[in-house]
Scaffold this motif. Structure first.
Motif, PDB file in Angstrom:
ATOM      1  N   PRO A  64       0.833  -1.185   0.000  1.00  0.00           N
ATOM      2  CA  PRO A  64       0.000   0.000   0.000  1.00  0.00           C
ATOM      3  C   PRO A  64       0.885   1.259   0.000  1.00  0.00           C
ATOM      4  O   PRO A  64       2.060   1.182   0.370  1.00  0.00           O
ATOM      5  CB  PRO A  64      -0.809  -0.100   1.284  1.00  0.00           C
ATOM      6  N   ALA A  65       0.350   2.351  -0.399  1.00  0.00           N
ATOM      7  CA  ALA A  65       1.127   3.588  -0.601  1.00  0.00           C
ATOM      8  C   ALA A  65       1.918   3.945   0.668  1.00  0.00           C
ATOM      9  O   ALA A  65       1.354   4.146   1.738  1.00  0.00           O
ATOM     10  CB  ALA A  65       0.197   4.723  -0.990  1.00  0.00           C
ATOM     11  N   PRO A  66       3.231   4.048   0.551  1.00  0.00           N
ATOM     12  CA  PRO A  66       4.065   4.339   1.729  1.00  0.00           C
ATOM     13  C   PRO A  66       4.339   5.828   1.926  1.00  0.00           C
ATOM     14  O   PRO A  66       4.853   6.240   2.943  1.00  0.00           O
ATOM     15  CB  PRO A  66       5.376   3.628   1.412  1.00  0.00           C
ATOM     16  N   THR A  67       3.992   6.629   0.913  1.00  0.00           N
ATOM     17  CA  THR A  67       4.251   8.071   1.029  1.00  0.00           C
ATOM     18  C   THR A  67       3.046   8.837   0.493  1.00  0.00           C
ATOM     19  O   THR A  67       2.209   8.280  -0.247  1.00  0.00           O
ATOM     20  CB  THR A  67       5.466   8.477   0.145  1.00  0.00           C
ATOM     21  N   ILE A  68       3.010  10.117   0.823  1.00  0.00           N
ATOM     22  CA  ILE A  68       1.905  10.955   0.347  1.00  0.00           C
ATOM     23  C   ILE A  68       1.931  11.016  -1.180  1.00  0.00           C
ATOM     24  O   ILE A  68       0.913  10.916  -1.857  1.00  0.00           O
ATOM     25  CB  ILE A  68       1.991  12.362   0.961  1.00  0.00           C
ATOM     26  N   LYS A  69       3.150  11.119  -1.733  1.00  0.00           N
ATOM     27  CA  LYS A  69       3.302  11.201  -3.199  1.00  0.00           C
ATOM     28  C   LYS A  69       2.727   9.949  -3.875  1.00  0.00           C
ATOM     29  O   LYS A  69       1.958  10.036  -4.832  1.00  0.00           O
ATOM     30  CB  LYS A  69       4.801  11.332  -3.543  1.00  0.00           C
ATOM     31  N   ALA A  70       3.060   8.799  -3.328  1.00  0.00           N
ATOM     32  CA  ALA A  70       2.556   7.539  -3.911  1.00  0.00           C
ATOM     33  C   ALA A  70       1.038   7.485  -3.781  1.00  0.00           C
ATOM     34  O   ALA A  70       0.320   7.071  -4.697  1.00  0.00           O
ATOM     35  CB  ALA A  70       3.209   6.346  -3.221  1.00  0.00           C
ATOM     36  N   ALA A  71       0.543   7.941  -2.625  1.00  0.00           N
ATOM     37  CA  ALA A  71      -0.910   7.923  -2.402  1.00  0.00           C
ATOM     38  C   ALA A  71      -1.615   8.861  -3.370  1.00  0.00           C
ATOM     39  O   ALA A  71      -2.674   8.531  -3.923  1.00  0.00           O
ATOM     40  CB  ALA A  71      -1.218   8.319  -0.969  1.00  0.00           C
ATOM     41  N   LEU A  72      -0.988  10.001  -3.623  1.00  0.00           N
ATOM     42  CA  LEU A  72      -1.593  10.977  -4.552  1.00  0.00           C
ATOM     43  C   LEU A  72      -1.603  10.408  -5.972  1.00  0.00           C
ATOM     44  O   LEU A  72      -2.600  10.494  -6.695  1.00  0.00           O
ATOM     45  CB  LEU A  72      -0.809  12.294  -4.506  1.00  0.00           C
ATOM     46  N   ASN A  73      -0.483   9.782  -6.353  1.00  0.00           N
ATOM     47  CA  ASN A  73      -0.428   9.150  -7.692  1.00  0.00           C
ATOM     48  C   ASN A  73      -1.580   8.147  -7.855  1.00  0.00           C
ATOM     49  O   ASN A  73      -2.289   8.133  -8.856  1.00  0.00           O
ATOM     50  CB  ASN A  73       0.891   8.407  -7.885  1.00  0.00           C
ATOM     51  N   GLN A  74      -1.748   7.309  -6.830  1.00  0.00           N
ATOM     52  CA  GLN A  74      -2.792   6.288  -6.925  1.00  0.00           C
ATOM     53  C   GLN A  74      -4.184   6.923  -6.930  1.00  0.00           C
ATOM     54  O   GLN A  74      -5.089   6.474  -7.647  1.00  0.00           O
ATOM     55  CB  GLN A  74      -2.637   5.277  -5.780  1.00  0.00           C
ATOM     56  N   LYS A  75      -4.339   8.012  -6.182  1.00  0.00           N
ATOM     57  CA  LYS A  75      -5.625   8.734  -6.137  1.00  0.00           C
ATOM     58  C   LYS A  75      -5.970   9.266  -7.533  1.00  0.00           C
ATOM     59  O   LYS A  75      -7.084   9.062  -8.032  1.00  0.00           O
ATOM     60  CB  LYS A  75      -5.535   9.870  -5.122  1.00  0.00           C
ATOM     61  N   ILE A  76      -4.998   9.892  -8.175  1.00  0.00           N
ATOM     62  CA  ILE A  76      -5.220  10.457  -9.524  1.00  0.00           C
ATOM     63  C   ILE A  76      -5.526   9.336 -10.523  1.00  0.00           C
ATOM     64  O   ILE A  76      -6.423   9.442 -11.365  1.00  0.00           O
ATOM     65  CB  ILE A  76      -3.981  11.270  -9.991  1.00  0.00           C
ATOM     66  N   MET A  77      -4.826   8.214 -10.373  1.00  0.00           N
ATOM     67  CA  MET A  77      -5.074   7.082 -11.281  1.00  0.00           C
ATOM     68  C   MET A  77      -6.476   6.509 -11.068  1.00  0.00           C
ATOM     69  O   MET A  77      -7.182   6.185 -12.029  1.00  0.00           O
ATOM     70  CB  MET A  77      -4.009   5.998 -11.066  1.00  0.00           C
TER      71      MET A  77
END
Ligand SMILES: CC(C)[C@H](C(=O)O)[C@@H](O)C(=O)O
Ligand code: SF4
Length: 424
Positions: free
Chosen positions: A72-85
């Motif tokens: 699962p997303a380990p950083t805010i950046k990764a979480a944001l990328n997944q959110k946009i996707m």
């Protein structure tokens, strides 16, 4: 090339997808794509699609987004990328979204019946060569090419020259497909197949399980291969039967087809192999590095995290404890693999042996957010790459082995030959 040219199955797959009767090596063609898959490191695909003026994805039922590298997303950046996707998938009514619970792309796509013989599959991942194990033409592409495929449903290809690697002989107990491919890469080297395709044939390949065959095609990219191929047989069809819901055609290679190059490997006497720091083609027999002390062992990835990999680790570690100076991290390649390993009792054995079980995903394979190596540490991994910094610190050393060797190493706390633990 005049008609009557003997064609390879891969050439026939490309020709069909290009609407041509025949193609030949070196030709540039435009092909319809059966599946375009994007992993969570490639937000750029959406940006490129939009920069190209993309409004609507051409064939949303032929697109998959897969969150596996940082899951699962380990950083805010990764979480944001997944959110946009996720938002893009919703807006574009894209048919397949495998979220952070599912696992690694190269395991979940075959498991989900999304890989079949004769298909043309592109993905933003170099190990898309894996899917040749099912007789597909699978290849990794960059963000721009993937965006073009989203826009048009097609992509350009250069028809590759094709190398045949024939592997013969029964493997000794404790010697796995990973040892075979490490030996091949160590012999032919990392630049052996740049832009070419590799077909694996021979009695050893026939004997391998589907999990084992995927290891060969997966790691063909470590020799620069554009794609890889194993002719589908009854074993392939049995695997696909309960998974693939659509009709498909199994292509075959014309008798007398002329390969660009052919190699023969006899593996009856092959010892477990180890890729030593710092390149995947720096390969020796385990006897040459036995005794090297190891801080961390990782059993996982799209190369070595499947059920048979976890099964052999459980066989070696049953009722035993890993060495007190060594960490063992086990990352199943998918949720389905994890569930099957739980049901088989393997996870219970590994936990009691002292292993850390992590969620399905890439994780330690690319030094992402968990199972990272510290400066000066020595790691053993069942994945596919060991360049400096691949699994954390650039000052760590990484040895690539089979899951059997990895488990024996965790038990002894030093690189160990698994054959003493596996007798049949
Ligand atoms: C996705 C991409 C960053 C990369 C690949 O293309 O192989 C990764 O999966 C890897 O193994 O290094
Ligand atoms: S498991 Fe490793 S090699 Fe496979 S796709 Fe993920 S990062 Fe790449």
């Amino acid at each position: 090339m005049g008609s009557g040219y003997n064609m390879h199955a891969l050439e026939k797959i490309l020709a069909t997808h290009a609407g041509k009767k025949e193609v030949s090596p070196g030709e540039i063609i435009n092909c319809k794509v059966d599946l375009a898959a994007v992993n969570d490191l490639y937000l750029q695909v959406i940006k490129s699609f939009q920069e190209m003026g993309g409004q609507k994805v051409k064939d949303p039922e032929k697109v998959a987004f897969i969150f596996d590298h940082y899951a699962p997303a380990p950083t805010i950046k990764a979480a944001l990328n997944q959110k946009i996707m996720r938002e893009f998938v919703r807006e574009q009514k894209i048919k397949y979204l495998f979220d952070v619970d599912a696992g690694i792309c190269h395991q979940i796509l075959p498991e989900s019946g999304l890989v079949w013989p004769g298909m043309l599959l592109i993905m933003t991942d170099s190990h898309t060569t894996t899917h040749g194990a099912f007789g597909a033409f699978g290849t990794g592409v960059g963000a721009t090419d993937l965006a073009v495929a989203l826009l048009t449903g097609e992509l350009w290809f250069r028809v590759p020259e094709i190398i045949r690697i024939n592997v013969d002989g029964y493997l000794q107990p404790g010697v796995m497909a990973k040892d075979v491919i490490l030996h091949i890469i160590g012999t032919l080297k990392q630049d052996a197949a740049i832009y070419k395709a590799i077909e694996f044939t021979g009695s050893t390949v026939k004997e391998l399980s589907i999990d084992g065959r995927m290891v060969l095609t997966n790691m063909s990219v470590e020799m620069g291969a554009k794609t890889s191929y194993i002719q589908p047989d009854n074993k392939t069809l049995a695997y696909l039967k309960s998974r693939v819901k659509k009709p498909f055609k199994v292509y075959t290679t014309d008798p007398g087809y002329k390969y660009a190059e052919e190699f023969l490997f006899e593996v009856e006497k092959l010892e477990p192999q180890v890729a030593v720091p710092h390149t995947v083609d720096n390969v020796v027999s385990v006897s040459e590095v036995e005794g090297v002390e190891v801080d961390q062992v990782f059993i996982g990835s799209c190369t070595g995290g499947r059920l048979e990999d976890i099964e052999i680790a459980a066989r070696i570690l049953k009722n035993k404890k890993i060495n007190k100076n060594t960490r063992l991290i086990v990352g199943p390649a998918s949720k389905n693999v994890l569930l099957e390993a739980i049901n088989a009792g393997y996870i219970d054995i590994l936990l009691k042996a002292g292993a850390t079980i992590i969620p399905p995903g890439c994780g330690p394979c690319l030094g992402a957010h968990q199972g990272v190596l510290a400066p000066g540490e020595v790691g053993v991994t069942t994945s596919s790459r060991n360049f400096p910094g691949r699994m954390g610190s650039r000052e760590a050393k990484i040895y690539i082995t089979s899951p059997a060797t990895a488990a024996a190493t965790a038990l002894e706390g030093k690189i160990a030959d698994p054959r003493k633990y596996i007798k049949e």
